[in-house]
Design an enzyme around this catalytic site. Sequence first.
Site, PDB file in Angstrom:
ATOM      1  N   ARG A   6      -9.614   1.280   8.767  1.00 57.19           N
ATOM      2  CA  ARG A   6      -8.909  -0.289   9.066  1.00 57.19           C
ATOM      3  C   ARG A   6     -10.259  -0.888  10.104  1.00 57.19           C
ATOM      4  O   ARG A   6     -10.174  -2.049  10.446  1.00 57.19           O
ATOM      5  CB  ARG A   6      -7.806  -0.314  10.029  1.00 57.19           C
ATOM      6  N   LYS A  53       0.875  -1.248   0.061  1.00 54.55           N
ATOM      7  CA  LYS A  53       0.083  -0.114  -0.040  1.00 54.55           C
ATOM      8  C   LYS A  53       0.835   1.395  -0.025  1.00 54.55           C
ATOM      9  O   LYS A  53       0.613   2.269  -0.744  1.00 54.55           O
ATOM     10  CB  LYS A  53      -0.777  -0.109   1.159  1.00 54.55           C
ATOM     11  N   ARG A  62      11.130  -5.978   4.810  1.00 51.58           N
ATOM     12  CA  ARG A  62      11.043  -4.526   5.199  1.00 51.58           C
ATOM     13  C   ARG A  62      11.563  -4.236   6.641  1.00 51.58           C
ATOM     14  O   ARG A  62      12.115  -3.407   7.142  1.00 51.58           O
ATOM     15  CB  ARG A  62       9.690  -4.215   5.168  1.00 51.58           C
ATOM     16  N   ARG A 118      -0.928  -9.184  13.559  1.00 47.90           N
ATOM     17  CA  ARG A 118      -1.496  -8.079  12.750  1.00 47.90           C
ATOM     18  C   ARG A 118      -2.510  -8.664  11.629  1.00 47.90           C
ATOM     19  O   ARG A 118      -3.408  -8.194  11.120  1.00 47.90           O
ATOM     20  CB  ARG A 118      -0.330  -7.337  11.789  1.00 47.90           C
ATOM     21  N   ARG A 163      11.939  -1.392  11.549  1.00 46.88           N
ATOM     22  CA  ARG A 163      10.425  -1.312  12.159  1.00 46.88           C
ATOM     23  C   ARG A 163      10.502  -2.438  13.138  1.00 46.88           C
ATOM     24  O   ARG A 163      10.200  -3.644  12.664  1.00 46.88           O
ATOM     25  CB  ARG A 163       9.351  -1.275  11.200  1.00 46.88           C
TER      26      ARG A 163
HETATM   27  P1  AMP Z   1       0.758   0.556   9.030  1.00 50.50           P
HETATM   28  O1  AMP Z   1       2.012   1.342   8.959  1.00 50.50           O
HETATM   29  O2  AMP Z   1      -0.269   0.852   8.332  1.00 50.50           O
HETATM   30  O3  AMP Z   1       0.937  -0.822   8.872  1.00 50.50           O
HETATM   31  O4  AMP Z   1       0.281   0.700  10.519  1.00 50.50           O
HETATM   32  C1  AMP Z   1       1.348   0.253  11.615  1.00 50.50           C
HETATM   33  C2  AMP Z   1       0.519   0.328  12.960  1.00 50.50           C
HETATM   34  O5  AMP Z   1      -0.056   1.762  13.313  1.00 50.50           O
HETATM   35  C3  AMP Z   1      -0.738  -0.439  13.204  1.00 50.50           C
HETATM   36  O6  AMP Z   1      -0.293  -2.071  13.280  1.00 50.50           O
HETATM   37  C4  AMP Z   1      -1.530  -0.079  14.062  1.00 50.50           C
HETATM   38  O7  AMP Z   1      -0.952  -0.132  15.409  1.00 50.50           O
HETATM   39  C5  AMP Z   1      -1.073   1.613  13.728  1.00 50.50           C
HETATM   40  N1  AMP Z   1      -2.253   2.057  12.780  1.00 50.50           N
HETATM   41  C6  AMP Z   1      -2.110   2.533  11.613  1.00 50.50           C
HETATM   42  N2  AMP Z   1      -3.167   2.774  10.942  1.00 50.50           N
HETATM   43  C7  AMP Z   1      -4.141   2.479  11.900  1.00 50.50           C
HETATM   44  C8  AMP Z   1      -5.700   2.794  11.833  1.00 50.50           C
HETATM   45  N3  AMP Z   1      -6.176   3.132  10.625  1.00 50.50           N
HETATM   46  N4  AMP Z   1      -6.285   2.350  12.843  1.00 50.50           N
HETATM   47  C9  AMP Z   1      -5.593   1.899  13.819  1.00 50.50           C
HETATM   48  N5  AMP Z   1      -4.451   1.619  14.108  1.00 50.50           N
HETATM   49  C10 AMP Z   1      -3.582   2.177  13.110  1.00 50.50           C
END
Ligand code: AMP
Length: 191
Positions: free
Chosen positions: A89, A14, A128, A146, A134
């Site tokens: 989400r 994404k 990654r 996740r 990360r």
């Molecule tokens: P991402 O970079 O999109 O994989 O997000 C990393 C982490 O950030 C996720 O595992 C959540 O803990 C938090 N996070 C990101 N976007 C959201 C969202 N829309 N709602 C809730 N938590 C989020």
Amino acid sequence: MLNIILFGPPGAGKGTQAIKIAEKFNLIHISTGDLLRAEVKAGTDLGNAAKNLMDKGILVSDEIVTGMIDSKIGHNLSAKGFIFDGFPRTLNQAEALDALLAKYNLSITSTLSLEVDEEELYKRISLRGKLSGRVDDQDRHTFLKRMQVYRTETAPLKKYYSDKGILNAVNGIGEIEDIFVALCDEITPKM
Ligand code: AMP
């Protein structure tokens, strides 16, 4: 405005594709993950509260992310449009986004779902994790958490958007450029 949701499990690509789409169509890229990581890095109260959950692969509260989105949209009302990456989400977030956009007389143009199988996702996330450092990408247990959160909280949104007739599935396996072309082919007719 052209308002696109880029939808998919962790590691689907994404972020990579959202950056390219934002550049090509001149859209504002909003990644809630990036916004939250910036808060963590800056050591804000919000970031400190979110860090523990993020490291464990658990979602932060709907109120926090919806507030961040509200502020981003509100500050960019003259933009050509937005590409949402990693948001919504949960069903709650999807409904909040609809309400937020409606407040400005806007709506979602298209939801593009990147389809990638779990084995490939795990390979990408591990790589990654090594390259970016990360924490949530480095541990298999966190990856499985996740995925579970994705299946229970996020995947049901496919039905939400397909019921509205705005869900388009795109194969997310292959060369980055080929996937980008396939995504653009879905976007261009809607302009
Ligand atoms: P991402 O970079 O999109 O994989 O997000 C990393 C982490 O950030 C996720 O595992 C959540 O803990 C938090 N996070 C990101 N976007 C959201 C969202 N829309 N709602 C809730 N938590 C989020």
